[in-house]
Design an enzyme around this catalytic site. Structure first.
Site: not given
Length: 892
Positions: A137, A290, A293-294, A324-325, A347
């Site tokens: 990304e 951190g 998100e793959n 979050h991910e 996001e």
């Protein structure tokens, strides 16, 4: 013959206009990505083999592919193209194509990365094992394979990865076949036999979230079972991976617990089944962020594998990141923004839902307090910089996209979405989300698509909310216009004769005044036996420039009553705004803030003081006084850690140099005293342990105690000085000139691993002496000479505040080399060096102005960073000027 890039860091920016034209022409896209990484265990090997087969349909005409590597051959529909004619080092130009289906095959060579971009290779110094992982990304998959590099050209991906036979190999899909691979020559290197893993095609996804990892990873697996909205059983294999040398620190049980709780939460909340089959979570070294998100192969920084006892706040942060991910599996992966100007669509929502998921489904029920103490503060900071932008920003190209992964896109967006969720109703908010996923699954969207789903679910028109909150920039300031009579006899409080709550904001991008709809609370407090007790509290709506508090139920009797010791605006931290409190309230908070009972009230109060400090409205010493008085009994570890860090910043940045030593001593003594007094084994004890290490780095008199902790001559009940915490002390001793290079080397050799090597580099870079700092600066200037982590450690060592007088030479060097740094380093490294080495001395203001005037054509991203640092310098100067005008403030 391999045709290499025309420049070592060529990245050929992609504009939004180019992407839109390409998207209109290309459809029915699929990839077969063949990667051979058998060379990775060879320490001197720098490249790997990569072959990409792209099948697609076009409306006709020319187009181009993206690749940052060396190209051996290109074939179009089976016919070879002249590589030297079609490849410029970043793009492969395809000739006029006839309408219909086509196939392109590109054979080439990729380069293993050390900057966290593309295919990163890490050789573990603890045991020489090798680990690979990808990070793409927003536009770095072109460092691994040939691609149409933009988020709205989704495709199915078939991974074929050839690796050493004893390696763990993972990617976005679960099913694979494995077969022996014979020895061969790959990318000019002889490679041994290995295993070829062919994975099942993925579901449609964007290029930037494709991923693979390979190496000597330790992997454990469990299966999560749940029920879909249709009532069927869904099973998801969940894998956790880390380096072998970290297994003893890997608390897999807690990570599984959080992961399973998150899968339960999102299935319950969204009513849309997890779509990606498998769910691996890979903890990787030298990561730039951190997590990422793959789908099916989420990567995390291995800082979340705690080598020293973590605070509760650290564990909560990890849980929040995991969720979050996971939220991205729906917001961002299943449904993806069309272009990077809608980056917030993924996001901001993931930030919101990671926090909400933590609060609702884990032990960290105070997740929104933690959000306010860290993430929201980040948003306030970024939103007051020259580079601020609306949440829905205009992103014209990839370079601009890289820089918008910031506190506005993440934390401000999440804070606003929390307000929106309250505005439309939680049930309606999630019903709209479900409809959004169902309608746009595996597709791309823009803001109107989401708004349509939320409006349909809630029945509310969102235009009045969206415009002022999402399409404008800057922070609103809430203020209190308080009129009082003269104070009574014997020091009694004055009487309030009028009270109005106000809001003001000038959008720094457009210079237009902005009024936003706020839902907030106002509380009044009086001191009773030295503690603040709430006397009034009311929620209200503020959409205009002001509201008369006499008209608000619950606050009406404020007018005519004695002036409270504290009027706390945004009590409970419900809205997103700065607070301009009255003088009496500010003075009360400096002495008694820690006695506020509710966490969310203390949060709002601390940030009111911090904003006032940064704006130069409050002498920085008063913030430190408030921290000394208010943190002794602080119950929330996240708040304690954040305020302690701010106290140190207030001393080193917002106090003039001549006033710092007194407060350095007072703060170091406070940290040590609270460390000794903290409950054994408590979270507070761990926070004060870290705070003392940081404070000792600017207080030479703490050296004796620091050494006593290292030798064990002084011990604190319930506390151990584990590896990372020992290095906190060694770095403090090095920065203050109380440690030798020989001692630092001996500490490293006693426990040599990636973490301790990085700590050692920072400590060595901070040792007194201009020659050492100049040498470290020269190493920073050499492209690819250090990893990303080592660049950051070197900068931290050079910039130790106590030794800033040794950096007089830096100003000329810095401004003379800026454009070279930007051009010669990858952006991930340049974005560390440029802000990190900014020379914030007395003459930097004029030097910055001259550089900006002399370099109007410098890259916009570079000018943005320099301008932000300039603004930060001027803000610090303003705060220091106030402290000089008011004179020194003494502790106590």
């Amino acid at each position: 013959m391999t045709h290499a890039p025309t420049a070592p860091h060529s990245s050929r920016n992609l504009s939004r206009t180019e992407a839109a034209a390409r998207s209109a022409a290309i459809s029915d896209l699929s990839y077969r990505i063949e990667i051979d990484v058998r060379s990775a265990p060879q320490a001197d090997c720098t490249t790997f083999g990569t072959t990409t087969t792209l099948d697609f349909t076009t409306t006709g005409g020319p187009t181009f592919l993206d690749f940052l590597g060396g190209v051996d051959a290109v074939t179009l529909d089976g016919e070879p193209l002249a590589v030297e004619e079609v490849f410029d080092g970043a793009r492969i130009e395809l000739p006029e194509l006839t309408p219909g289906a086509h196939q392109v095959v590109v054979e080439g060579v990729g380069t293993y990365g050390r900057t966290g971009q593309g295919l990163h290779r890490f050789i573990d110094p603890a045991d020489d094992r090798v680990y690979l992982y990808t990070h793409f990304e927003p536009a770095d998959c072109r460092r691994l394979y040939t691609t149409f590099e933009q988020p709205d050209l989704k495709a199915e991906f078939t991974w074929v990865i050839t690796a050493p036979s004893d390696w763990v190999v993972r990617c976005n899909s679960e099913d694979s076949t494995a077969e022996p691979a014979e020895a061969a020559t790959v990318a000019g290197t002889d490679v041994p036999t290995g295993t070829r893993h062919t994975f099942a095609p993925t579901l449609p996804m964007s290029t930037y979230i494709t991923a693979m990892c390979a190496g000597d990873y330790h992997r454990v697996e469990r299966t999560w079972s749940g029920t879909t909205a249709e009532g069927s059983t869904l099973e998801v294999p969940v894998g956790l991976l880390c380096r072998q040398s970290l297994v003893e620190h890997f608390d897999a049980e807690e990570i599984f617990e959080i992961t399973f709780a998150g899968l339960d939460f999102f299935h319950r909340t969204f009513g849309v089944a997890y779509p990606w089959g498998t769910y691996d979570q890979v903890f990787v070294p030298e990561y730039n962020l951190g997590a990422m998100e793959n789908p099916g192969c989420v990567t995390f920084t291995e800082n979340y594998v705690f080598r020293s006892t973590p605070t509760r706040s650290q564990r909560a942060t990890r849980a929040n990141t995991i969720l979050h991910e996971m939220a991205h599996m729906w917001f961002g992966d299943l449904v993806t923004m069309e272009w990077w100007n809608d980056l917030w669509l993924k996001e901001s929502f993931a930030e919101l839902l990671g926090t909400q998921g933590s609060a609702d489904s884990t032990e960290f029920t105070d997740a929104w307090v933690a959000f306010s103490t860290a993430r929201k503060l980040w948003a306030y900071h970024v939103d007051q910089m020259p580079s601020t932008h609306p949440v829905v920003a205009e992103i014209e190209d990839l370079e601009a996209a890289r820089q918008n992964f910031d506190g506005i896109t993440y934390a401000k967006g999440a804070a606003l979405l929390q307000n929106l969720m309250n505005y439309v109703g939680r049930e309606q908010f999630f019903a709209g989300s479900t409809a959004y996923f169902q309608e746009h699954a595996y597709g791309n969207t823009t803001l109107p698509d989401l708004l349509a789903a939320l409006e349909e679910a809630s029945g509310r028109d969102l235009d009045a909310w969206v415009g002022p909150w999402l399409r404008t920039a800057g922070v609103s300031t809430l203020g209190l216009e308080l009129e009082t009579s003269d104070a009574g006899s014997a020091g009694s409080a004055a009487t309030v004769t009028a009270a109005r709550l106000t809001q003001a904001c000038t959008d720094p991008v457009t210079d237009e005044e902005v009024l936003r709809p706020h839902r907030l609370a106002v509380g009044t407090y009086d001191l009773v036996d030295g503690r603040l007790q709430r006397t009034r509290h009311a929620e209200l709506d503020l959409a205009e420039a002001s509201v008369d508090l006499a008209s608000v139920d619950g606050l009406a009797d404020l007018v005519g009553a004695a002036q409270p010791d504290l009027v706390l605006l945004n009590d409970g931290d419900l809205t997103y705004a700065k607070l301009a409190l009255d003088e009496r309230s500010m003075a009360t908070l400096v002495e008694h803030l820690g006695t506020l009972e509710e966490d969310t009230s203390r949060t709002a109060a601390w940030w009111a003081l911090w904003d006032a400090t940064r704006d130069g409205r409050l002498h920085a010493a008063h913030y430190v006084r408030a921290a000394i008085a208010g943190l002794t009994d602080e119950r929330h570890g996240g708040m304690l850690g954040a305020v302690a860090a701010n106290a140190r910043t207030a001393i080193e940045k917002y106090l003039p140099a001549e006033q710092r030593d007194t407060w350095r001593a007072a703060w170091a003594e406070t940290c040590l005293g609270n460390l000794r007094a903290a409950e054994p084994g408590s979270d507070a004890q761990l926070v004060w342990q870290r705070a003392f290490g940081a404070a000792a780095a600017t207080h030479p008199a703490s050296a004796q105690v620091a050494r006593a902790f290292l030798t064990g001559d002084e011990q604190v009940e319930g506390l151990t000085w584990e590896a990372d915490r020992r290095w906190d002390l060694w770095k403090a001793l090095a920065a203050t000139g109380e440690a030798t290079r020989e001692e630092l080397d001996a500490e490293l050799e006693a426990d040599r691993n990636n973490s301790t090597i990085t700590h050692h580099l920072e400590a060595v870079s901070s040792l007194p002496g201009e020659d050492g700092r100049r040498a470290a600066w020269q190493r920073l200037l050499e492209p690819l000479s250090m990893t990303n982590d080592h660049v950051s450690a070197t900068i931290a060592g050079i910039r130790q505040p106590l030794r800033s007088e040794e950096l007089g030479w830096l100003r000329e060097e810095y401004f003379g080399r800026l454009e070279d740094v930007w051009a010669q380093h990858g952006m991930e490294i340049a974005e560390r060096i440029v802000p990190g080495m900014y020379p914030a001395d007395d003459q930097a203001d004029e030097a910055t102005r001259q550089w900006l005037e002399a370099h109007p054509q410098a890259p916009a991203a570079l000018r943005r960073i320099v301008t932000d640092r300039w603004d930060d310098l001027r803000r610090a100067d303003t705060a220091q000027d106030r402290a000089r005008r008011e004179g020194p403030v003494t502790p106590g």
